[in-house]
Design an enzyme around this catalytic site. Structure first.
Site, PDB file in Angstrom:
ATOM      1  N   THR A  57       0.949  -1.185  -0.014  1.00 33.72           N
ATOM      2  CA  THR A  57       0.142  -0.056   0.000  1.00 33.72           C
ATOM      3  C   THR A  57       0.674   1.369   0.127  1.00 33.72           C
ATOM      4  OG1 THR A  57      -0.273  -0.028   2.532  1.00 33.72           O
ATOM      5  CG2 THR A  57      -1.896  -1.052   1.252  1.00 33.72           C
ATOM      6  N   ASN A  59       1.519   4.872   0.788  1.00 37.56           N
ATOM      7  CA  ASN A  59       1.034   5.547   1.925  1.00 37.56           C
ATOM      8  C   ASN A  59       1.094   7.066   1.550  1.00 37.56           C
ATOM      9  OD1 ASN A  59       1.277   3.110   2.945  1.00 37.56           O
ATOM     10  ND2 ASN A  59       1.547   4.122   5.222  1.00 37.56           N
ATOM     11  N   GLU A 153      -3.696   4.561   2.851  1.00 41.84           N
ATOM     12  CA  GLU A 153      -2.761   3.597   2.455  1.00 41.84           C
ATOM     13  C   GLU A 153      -3.358   3.074   1.274  1.00 41.84           C
ATOM     14  OE1 GLU A 153      -1.148   0.419   4.812  1.00 41.84           O
ATOM     15  OE2 GLU A 153      -1.565   1.586   6.843  1.00 41.84           O
TER      16      GLU A 153
HETATM   17  P1  ADP Z   1       4.995   1.239   3.521  1.00 44.60           P
HETATM   18  O1  ADP Z   1       4.667   0.629   4.907  1.00 44.60           O
HETATM   19  O2  ADP Z   1       6.211   1.689   3.548  1.00 44.60           O
HETATM   20  O3  ADP Z   1       3.889   2.018   2.821  1.00 44.60           O
HETATM   21  P2  ADP Z   1       4.481  -1.282   1.971  1.00 44.60           P
HETATM   22  O4  ADP Z   1       4.856  -2.608   2.598  1.00 44.60           O
HETATM   23  O5  ADP Z   1       2.914  -0.821   2.338  1.00 44.60           O
HETATM   24  O6  ADP Z   1       5.207  -0.277   2.524  1.00 44.60           O
HETATM   25  O7  ADP Z   1       4.688  -1.319   0.481  1.00 44.60           O
HETATM   26  C1  ADP Z   1       4.313  -0.102  -0.228  1.00 44.60           C
HETATM   27  C2  ADP Z   1       5.322   0.307  -0.987  1.00 44.60           C
HETATM   28  O8  ADP Z   1       5.333  -0.485  -2.189  1.00 44.60           O
HETATM   29  C3  ADP Z   1       4.868   1.678  -1.921  1.00 44.60           C
HETATM   30  O9  ADP Z   1       5.326   2.848  -1.457  1.00 44.60           O
HETATM   31  C4  ADP Z   1       5.372   1.703  -3.537  1.00 44.60           C
HETATM   32  O10 ADP Z   1       6.849   1.980  -3.542  1.00 44.60           O
HETATM   33  C5  ADP Z   1       5.649   0.147  -3.516  1.00 44.60           C
HETATM   34  N1  ADP Z   1       4.486  -0.565  -4.475  1.00 44.60           N
HETATM   35  C6  ADP Z   1       4.798  -1.519  -5.350  1.00 44.60           C
HETATM   36  N2  ADP Z   1       3.718  -1.856  -6.016  1.00 44.60           N
HETATM   37  C7  ADP Z   1       2.793  -1.252  -5.195  1.00 44.60           C
HETATM   38  C8  ADP Z   1       1.127  -1.153  -5.669  1.00 44.60           C
HETATM   39  N3  ADP Z   1       0.612  -2.030  -6.515  1.00 44.60           N
HETATM   40  N4  ADP Z   1       0.242  -0.484  -4.613  1.00 44.60           N
HETATM   41  C9  ADP Z   1       1.010   0.261  -3.678  1.00 44.60           C
HETATM   42  N5  ADP Z   1       2.158   0.423  -3.461  1.00 44.60           N
HETATM   43  C10 ADP Z   1       3.170  -0.416  -4.445  1.00 44.60           C
HETATM   44 MG    MG Z   2       1.890   0.822   2.855  1.00 42.73          MG
END
Ligand code: ADP
Ligand code: MG
Length: 229
Positions: A57, A59, A153
Site C-alpha cells: 500500500t 502511503n 494507504e
Molecule cells: P510502506 O509501509 O512503506 O507503505 P508497504 O509494504 O505498504 O510499505 O509497500 C508499499 C510500497 O510498495 C509503496 O510505497 C510503493 O513504493 C511499492 N509498491 C509497489 N507496487 C505497489 C502497488 N501496486 N500498490 C501500492 N504500492 C506499491
Molecule cells: Mg503501505
C-alpha cells in the site's frame, strides 16, 4: 449511503459481519462527500502492507485530508482512481501478485486480473503526463500511534515490474469516489487478508460502473488543465 458520510466516532471497532460480501458498494453515482481529491508524495509507512499482509500500500500523508477539508471523513475502506507521474512501457492489464503465487481464498469476488491502467488514451493530445490506475484504499488508525493519527494507504491495482516497484517520493493524485466498509476487528490475519482482496474486487466492480468510470478521464488525474466534475 446512510453510513457513508458520518463523521468518525470509532473508538471501538465493529465486529466483522458474517453476512456475504456484495460485489458493488455505493450508489450508482458518487455522492457527497465524493469525489474527494487528495495529493501528496508517497511516503514510508511501517512496511506492514507487504510484510504482514502481502499487499503493498502506497502511503500518503493524512494531512492531505485536512488540506481537502475532509479531516473528519469516516475511517474505513474506499475506492477511487489515482495517478502517478510515470509512463508505463505497456498499459496492459496485470494480475494481482498473491503471496507465494497463491490465491488467498476461493472467494468469488477476489479478482484474477487488474483493470488496465489509463495511459495515453482518453484525453486530448499533450494533456497526459501521468498514468491513472484503479485504486482501493484504507483511511484508518495507525496501530503504532497512541494518538488519533490516521494513515492513508493506497493499493494501486497494477503489478509493477521489479524496476518500477519503488514508488516512494512520487506525487500521487488520488480521487476517492466511494466507501466500501468500515474497519473491523479480526480474529485472524487470514480473514483480514481475505477481506482486503475481496475489497480489491469490490472496488473494481464499483468503479467499472458508468457513473464512476467516467472519472478515469479526469484531467486533474491526467495532469491536464480541467477536472471532470
Ligand atoms: P510502506 O509501509 O512503506 O507503505 P508497504 O509494504 O505498504 O510499505 O509497500 C508499499 C510500497 O510498495 C509503496 O510505497 C510503493 O513504493 C511499492 N509498491 C509497489 N507496487 C505497489 C502497488 N501496486 N500498490 C501500492 N504500492 C506499491
Ligand atoms: Mg503501505
Amino acid at each position: 449511503m446512510a453510513e457513508q458520510a458520518k463523521p468518525p466516532k470509532e473508538k471501538e471497532k465493529l465486529k466483522r459481519p458474517s453476512t456475504p460480501r456484495t460485489a458493488i458498494a455505493g450508489p450508482p453515482n458518487p455522492s457527497t462527500p465524493f469525489p474527494i481529491r487528495l495529493s501528496g508524495p508517497i511516503v514510508k509507512g511501517f512496511g506492514r502492507g507487504s510484510a504482514e499482509l502481502g499487499i503493498p500500500t502506497a502511503n500518503i500523508d493524512p494531512s492531505t485530508l485536512e488540506a481537502a477539508g475532509q479531516s473528519s471523513v469516516q475511517s474505513g475502506v474506499y475506492y477511487g482512481f489515482c495517478s502517478l507521474p510515470i509512463h508505463l512501457s505497456s498499459s496492459e492489464s496485470t494480475a494481482p501478485q498473491f503471496p507465494n503465487g497463491k490465491r488467498p481464498s476461493e472467494h468469488a469476488l477476489i479478482p484474477t486480473s487488474y483493470p488496465a491502467p489509463i495511459a495515453e488514451e482518453g484525453v486530448g493530445e499533450g494533456e497526459r503526463n501521468r498514468t491513472t490506475f484503479y485504486a482501493v484504499l484504507s483511511i484508518g488508525h495507525n496501530p503504532f500511534y497512541a494518538n488519533d493519527t490516521r494513515s492513508i494507504e493506497v493499493h494501486i491495482m497494477h503489478a509493477f515490474a521489479p524496476h518500477q516497484f519503488d514508488l516512494y517520493g512520487l506525487e500521487m493524485r488520488l480521487m476517492v469516489l466511494g466507501f466500501i466498509r468500515p474497519e473491523y476487528d479480526y480474529d485472524s490475519l487470514d480473514s483480514l487478508v481475505e477481506d482486503i482482496w475481496v475489497d480489491v474486487g469490490v472496488a473494481q466492480g464499483s468503479l467499472e460502473r458508468e457513473g464512476y468510470k467516467r472519472f478515469v478521464e479526469d484531467k486533474w488525474l491526467a495532469d491536464g488543465a480541467k477536472a471532470v466534475d
